[in-house]
Write a protein that holds these residues in place. Structure first.
Motif, short mmCIF file in Angstrom:
data_model
loop_
_atom_site.label_atom_id
_atom_site.label_comp_id
_atom_site.label_asym_id
_atom_site.label_seq_id
_atom_site.Cartn_x
_atom_site.Cartn_y
_atom_site.Cartn_z
N LEU A 215 0.82 -0.98 0.36
CA LEU A 215 0.05 -0.07 0.09
C LEU A 215 1.00 1.23 0.06
O LEU A 215 1.74 1.47 1.05
CB LEU A 215 -0.82 -0.10 1.24
CG LEU A 215 -1.70 1.39 1.36
CD1 LEU A 215 -2.68 1.77 0.36
CD2 LEU A 215 -2.58 1.15 2.67
N LEU A 216 0.81 1.98 -1.30
CA LEU A 216 1.56 3.32 -1.51
C LEU A 216 0.79 4.36 -1.20
O LEU A 216 -0.13 4.34 -2.00
CB LEU A 216 2.28 3.13 -2.63
CG LEU A 216 2.95 4.41 -2.92
CD1 LEU A 216 4.10 4.91 -1.73
CD2 LEU A 216 3.48 4.58 -4.44
N ALA B 237 -0.17 7.40 14.27
CA ALA B 237 -0.46 6.03 14.62
C ALA B 237 0.32 5.06 13.68
O ALA B 237 0.80 4.01 13.97
CB ALA B 237 -1.74 5.70 14.63
N LEU B 238 0.20 5.55 12.43
CA LEU B 238 1.18 4.60 11.38
C LEU B 238 2.47 4.65 11.58
O LEU B 238 3.03 3.63 11.60
CB LEU B 238 0.82 5.22 9.98
CG LEU B 238 1.45 4.48 8.81
CD1 LEU B 238 0.69 2.90 8.85
CD2 LEU B 238 1.34 5.16 7.67
N VAL C 288 -11.30 2.55 -0.65
CA VAL C 288 -11.99 1.61 0.53
C VAL C 288 -12.82 0.48 -0.07
O VAL C 288 -12.77 -0.58 0.12
CB VAL C 288 -12.87 2.50 1.51
CG1 VAL C 288 -13.90 1.73 2.41
CG2 VAL C 288 -11.95 3.34 2.39
N ALA C 289 -13.64 1.05 -1.33
CA ALA C 289 -14.52 0.05 -1.87
C ALA C 289 -13.68 -1.18 -2.57
O ALA C 289 -13.87 -2.30 -2.76
CB ALA C 289 -15.33 0.67 -3.14
N TRP C 290 -12.35 -0.65 -3.16
CA TRP C 290 -11.46 -1.53 -3.82
C TRP C 290 -11.13 -2.58 -2.77
O TRP C 290 -10.95 -3.88 -3.06
CB TRP C 290 -10.50 -0.69 -4.60
CG TRP C 290 -9.56 -1.62 -5.29
CD1 TRP C 290 -9.59 -1.83 -6.61
CD2 TRP C 290 -8.27 -2.26 -5.02
NE1 TRP C 290 -8.56 -2.81 -7.25
CE2 TRP C 290 -7.75 -3.03 -6.14
CE3 TRP C 290 -7.47 -2.41 -3.82
CZ2 TRP C 290 -6.42 -3.88 -5.95
CZ3 TRP C 290 -6.49 -3.14 -3.59
CH2 TRP C 290 -5.87 -3.84 -5.00
N VAL D 110 -8.63 4.61 4.85
CA VAL D 110 -7.88 3.90 4.03
C VAL D 110 -7.32 2.74 4.68
O VAL D 110 -7.19 1.36 4.55
CB VAL D 110 -6.87 4.34 2.90
CG1 VAL D 110 -6.23 3.35 2.22
CG2 VAL D 110 -7.77 5.30 1.90
N LEU D 111 -6.42 3.16 5.94
CA LEU D 111 -5.79 2.11 6.84
C LEU D 111 -6.86 1.34 7.44
O LEU D 111 -6.80 -0.16 7.88
CB LEU D 111 -5.13 2.94 7.85
CG LEU D 111 -3.83 3.55 7.17
CD1 LEU D 111 -3.19 4.38 8.28
CD2 LEU D 111 -2.96 2.93 6.21
#
Length: 460
Positions: free
Chosen positions: A49-50, A76-77, A185-187, A249-250
């Motif tokens: 994931l970029l 947090a990441l 998100v859907a992907w 996304v995360l």
């Protein structure tokens, strides 16, 4: 060690060799070597994931010491991996900057030296390399300068979504981050077999800046003063809004069940100037305001909650990710594998990290772009350790800064330390004279593309 991978050894092998050598008795040497052949079970995360957040200065992220708590999700990441405090953008432009990330090459090597000039079609990209290895690949981008016909980075992606239908500015030139996050998100919610590479690009911190009316608390770990100017407050809002979308996304990655098998790299193509050194925006100068960007890497082999002051470059994105997959490079790279640099930082301590920018496009009365593309940079810079030199080849002016004591470049030491400055000049002169391999010209763009580039400030 060369940045171009002579005698390449995978990070997994390098870590193993360090551990094994440390456990060996002192009698006699031991040599351990390995070569990468592709994704193999039990070698760590295989998905990528970029995330790239456009026009984002490192010092406006709270984990980098911003005055306000702008980025709780990115913070947090960072606690899950390593945060690079001395990450440098290759070029302060969206198209060429992302092209360098996805190829590991300087702009003159991949062809795209300014927005609107495409990458050479024979240059492998991270997407084409992974697609050839059977990866499912997808990209969701938010800025016009990364559209298919403008930069050509769509190659290798099974799905490349660059649709922009909302009028976020005078013309349809960008997409709001929440729309891009919806698609990503859907992907991620779709079930799929095999490894994937997902690139998500957010454009929100790019001008024009929107006030999202978010309440941002003071950062107890702030290293800079709170922004007083309205434009800086709106920029902070844009960074915070982008962080919300990164968090979505995360969270979707976590919910998908693929998080433990996914390495994550977050960075930016360049920053933004707000009057420092008498400059505003980005694209023409190479001061830290546009060059110091965030970079965060999450992978089991690099550890958790770590901070590195090792100078690194956005050139390192592709070599780093391929190395963590134990994949051999398909071509020479100008970048290095950061996993290996973290294991053996002494080998990279004297690395020269170059930056460059080129003449901006100008609108002529008959509608064509100019000046003529020649591949000659207007400015070049190099960082070596804590020192940075900026050079204007045309005016033969060199500035020298000690970033370890003067991170905001307020004191030019080129006169006071003329001998040291003189050592940098041959490096910069040589880099300025690198050959350019043109891939295309801006005159191939449509009138609509030109209008969008003009609305984004890339045509004077």
């Amino acid at each position: 060690m060369s940045a171009r991978y002579p005698g390449r050894v995978s990070l997994q092998a390098l870590v193993l060799s360090v551990l094994l050598v440390a456990s060996l008795p002192l009698a006699g040497p031991s040599v351990i070597a390995a070569t990468g052949t592709g994704p193999v079970d039990d070698q760590g995360p295989q998905n990528i994931l970029l995330i790239t957040v456009d026009t984002t200065r490192a010092d406006y992220l709270s984990c980098y010491g911003s005055a306000l708590l702008t980025t709780p999700n990115i913070d947090a990441l960072a606690r899950r991996g390593v945060r690079f405090d001395a990450a440098t953008a290759v070029i302060p432009l969206t198209g060429p900057g992302h092209a360098s990330m996805l190829t590991g090459l300087y702009p003159r090597d991949h062809g795209a030296i300014r927005n609107g000039v495409p990458v050479a079609e024979d240059i492998p990209t991270l997407a084409t390399i992974l697609s050839a290895r059977g990866y499912t690949t997808a990209a969701f981008i938010s800025g016009w300068t990364l559209r298919t016909q403008v930069i050509g980075l769509h190659r290798g992606f099974d799905h490349f979504d660059d649709s922009m239908t909302d009028r976020y500015h005078a013309v349809n030139d960008q997409r709001l981050g929440d729309q891009t996050a919806d698609m990503a998100v859907a992907w991620l919610e779709e079930k799929r077999d095999g490894p994937f590479f997902l690139w998500v690009h957010f454009f929100d911190p790019h001008e024009p800046f929107t006030d999202h009316k978010m309440e941002l608390a003071p950062n107890p770990a702030a290293r800079v003063a709170a922004p007083e100017k309205d434009v800086l407050q709106r920029y902070s809002q844009e960074v915070a809004f982008a962080d919300l979308q990164v968090g979505r996304v995360l969270a979707a990655l976590e919910k998908s069940g693929a998080v433990d098998d996914t390495m994550i790299l977050l960075t930016s193509d360049h920053g933004e100037a707000f009057g420092e050194h008498g400059t505003k925006g980005h694209g023409r100068e190479l001061y830290q305001t546009t060059q110091n960007v965030p970079m965060i890497l999450v992978h089991p082999l690099v550890g958790r909650n770590k901070v590195s002051d090792l100078p690194v470059s956005t050139l390192d994105v592709t070599p780093t990710l391929l190395d963590l997959l134990d994949l051999p490079p398909v071509m020479e790279s100008d970048g290095v594998a950061l996993g290996q640099a973290l294991v053996a930082p002494g080998s990279f301590a004297g690395r020269a990290i170059y930056q460059e920018t080129f003449p901006g496009a100008r609108k002529k009365f008959w509608g064509l772009f100019g000046p003529k593309l020649t591949g000659d940079p207007t400015m070049v810079a190099v960082r070596r350790g804590g020192w940075k030199a900026i050079y204007n080849p045309k005016k033969d002016i060199l500035e020298l800064f000690d970033l370890s004591s003067d991170p905001t470049e307020t004191r030019d030491l080129s006169g006071e330390l003329s001998v040291r400055a003189g050592r940098f000049k041959p490096l910069l002169t040589s880099h300025a004279q690198r050959a350019w391999r043109p891939a295309g010209t801006e005159t191939a763009l449509s009138d609509e593309d030109r209008k969008r580039l003009e609305s984004l400030g890339y045509i004077d």
